[in-house]
Write an enzyme that holds these catalytic residues in place. Structure first.
Site, PDB file in Angstrom:
ATOM      1  N   CYS A  51      52.127  48.214  41.622  1.00 23.90           N
ATOM      2  CA  CYS A  51      53.242  48.265  42.577  1.00 23.90           C
ATOM      3  C   CYS A  51      53.745  46.903  43.038  1.00 23.90           C
ATOM      4  O   CYS A  51      54.790  46.818  43.677  1.00 23.90           O
ATOM      5  CB  CYS A  51      52.854  49.099  43.793  1.00 23.90           C
ATOM      6  SG  CYS A  51      51.644  48.314  44.893  1.00 23.90           S
ATOM      7  N   CYS A 106      29.745  37.303  37.494  1.00 28.55           N
ATOM      8  CA  CYS A 106      29.507  38.732  37.269  1.00 28.55           C
ATOM      9  C   CYS A 106      30.357  39.291  36.133  1.00 28.55           C
ATOM     10  O   CYS A 106      30.144  40.419  35.714  1.00 28.55           O
ATOM     11  CB  CYS A 106      29.753  39.523  38.552  1.00 28.55           C
ATOM     12  SG  CYS A 106      31.495  39.666  39.010  1.00 28.55           S
ATOM     13  N   CYS A 138      49.788  51.779  46.814  1.00 20.50           N
ATOM     14  CA  CYS A 138      49.975  52.796  45.782  1.00 20.50           C
ATOM     15  C   CYS A 138      48.717  53.597  45.455  1.00 20.50           C
ATOM     16  O   CYS A 138      48.765  54.537  44.665  1.00 20.50           O
ATOM     17  CB  CYS A 138      50.537  52.169  44.509  1.00 20.50           C
ATOM     18  SG  CYS A 138      49.395  51.077  43.639  1.00 20.50           S
ATOM     19  N   HIS A 148      43.253  52.076  41.689  1.00 20.80           N
ATOM     20  CA  HIS A 148      41.888  51.544  41.658  1.00 20.80           C
ATOM     21  C   HIS A 148      41.929  50.063  41.281  1.00 20.80           C
ATOM     22  O   HIS A 148      42.552  49.682  40.288  1.00 20.80           O
ATOM     23  CB  HIS A 148      41.061  52.320  40.635  1.00 20.80           C
ATOM     24  CG  HIS A 148      39.707  51.758  40.388  1.00 20.80           C
ATOM     25  ND1 HIS A 148      38.655  51.968  41.248  1.00 20.80           N
ATOM     26  CD2 HIS A 148      39.228  50.992  39.375  1.00 20.80           C
ATOM     27  CE1 HIS A 148      37.581  51.358  40.770  1.00 20.80           C
ATOM     28  NE2 HIS A 148      37.903  50.753  39.630  1.00 20.80           N
ATOM     29  N   HIS A 169      35.464  47.277  43.036  1.00 18.94           N
ATOM     30  CA  HIS A 169      34.496  47.640  44.074  1.00 18.94           C
ATOM     31  C   HIS A 169      34.188  46.421  44.933  1.00 18.94           C
ATOM     32  O   HIS A 169      34.393  45.283  44.501  1.00 18.94           O
ATOM     33  CB  HIS A 169      33.205  48.174  43.439  1.00 18.94           C
ATOM     34  CG  HIS A 169      33.399  49.509  42.798  1.00 18.94           C
ATOM     35  ND1 HIS A 169      33.848  49.643  41.496  1.00 18.94           N
ATOM     36  CD2 HIS A 169      33.218  50.768  43.270  1.00 18.94           C
ATOM     37  CE1 HIS A 169      33.938  50.933  41.210  1.00 18.94           C
ATOM     38  NE2 HIS A 169      33.550  51.629  42.253  1.00 18.94           N
ATOM     39  N   ASP A 206      27.392  32.169  48.822  1.00 18.36           N
ATOM     40  CA  ASP A 206      27.755  31.215  49.870  1.00 18.36           C
ATOM     41  C   ASP A 206      29.252  31.310  50.135  1.00 18.36           C
ATOM     42  O   ASP A 206      30.031  30.445  49.738  1.00 18.36           O
ATOM     43  CB  ASP A 206      27.358  29.796  49.445  1.00 18.36           C
ATOM     44  CG  ASP A 206      27.575  28.781  50.543  1.00 18.36           C
ATOM     45  OD1 ASP A 206      27.631  29.178  51.725  1.00 18.36           O
ATOM     46  OD2 ASP A 206      27.710  27.586  50.217  1.00 18.36           O
ATOM     47  N   ARG A 237      31.684  40.556  48.148  1.00 18.54           N
ATOM     48  CA  ARG A 237      32.204  40.239  46.815  1.00 18.54           C
ATOM     49  C   ARG A 237      33.114  41.372  46.382  1.00 18.54           C
ATOM     50  O   ARG A 237      32.660  42.460  46.042  1.00 18.54           O
ATOM     51  CB  ARG A 237      31.079  40.052  45.797  1.00 18.54           C
ATOM     52  CG  ARG A 237      31.606  39.799  44.372  1.00 18.54           C
ATOM     53  CD  ARG A 237      30.484  39.473  43.397  1.00 18.54           C
ATOM     54  NE  ARG A 237      29.467  40.500  43.314  1.00 18.54           N
ATOM     55  CZ  ARG A 237      29.431  41.464  42.387  1.00 18.54           C
ATOM     56  NH1 ARG A 237      30.347  41.525  41.451  1.00 18.54           N
ATOM     57  NH2 ARG A 237      28.448  42.354  42.401  1.00 18.54           N
ATOM     58  N   CYS A 250      34.857  42.693  43.674  1.00 19.73           N
ATOM     59  CA  CYS A 250      34.761  42.589  42.221  1.00 19.73           C
ATOM     60  C   CYS A 250      35.937  43.387  41.649  1.00 19.73           C
ATOM     61  O   CYS A 250      35.932  44.618  41.657  1.00 19.73           O
ATOM     62  CB  CYS A 250      33.422  43.171  41.794  1.00 19.73           C
ATOM     63  SG  CYS A 250      33.092  43.042  40.045  1.00 19.73           S
TER      64      CYS A 250
END
Length: 141
Positions: free
Chosen positions: A54, A69, A103, A106, A109, A117, A123, A125
């Site tokens: 969007c 990660c 909107c 997804h 997470h 730090d 976080r 992600c």
């Protein structure tokens, strides 16, 4: 957690026309791109990350950090009302899903208490395919 509801609502066929198959799988079906494959995993360009579905502003580059990660990580969204956080138990464990507040797409997470730090100990992600980076106007100067 938030009980906010997205303000932009499209039909699934409208989303399918607007998004590529890969974008649809992540943004509308809560998929995940493979680690270390996203276009923004290692990006250090200054700018604003917007929702790919969007265009809403979600994160700033100054909140991005290297978490190793495999996905872009941020310690905070641009503003708290820009994202919706909700409990996700889809993989048999409790996680907190992050969605675009405009909107409902997804994004990824958010994890807490991992010892990074950062100012928030959070976080976010986020899948690269969920966002588009809009570089700052003076980023190349």
């Amino acid at each position: 957690m938030s009980d906010a509801r997205p303000t932009l609502r499209l039909t699934e066929s409208e989303w399918r026309r607007r998004l590529t198959d890969a974008e649809y799988r992540v943004l509308r079906q809560a998929g995940t791109e493979a680690p270390y494959t996203g276009e923004y995993t290692d990006t250090t360009t200054a700018g604003v990350y917007r929702c790919r579905a969007c265009g809403e502003e979600l994160f700033r580059s100054d909140a991005k950090f290297e978490s190793h990660c495999g996905w872009p990580s941020f310690f905070s969204p641009l503003a708290g009302e820009k994202v919706i956080e909700r409990v996700d138990t889809s993989l048999g464990m409790k996680r907190v899903e992050v969605l675009c507040a405009t909107c409902g797409s997804h994004l990824g997470h958010v994890f807490e208490g991992e010892g990074y730090d950062t100012p928030t100990d959070l976080r976010y992600c986020i899948n690269s395919i969920s966002m588009r980076l809009e570089p700052d106007q003076d980023a190349g100067r």
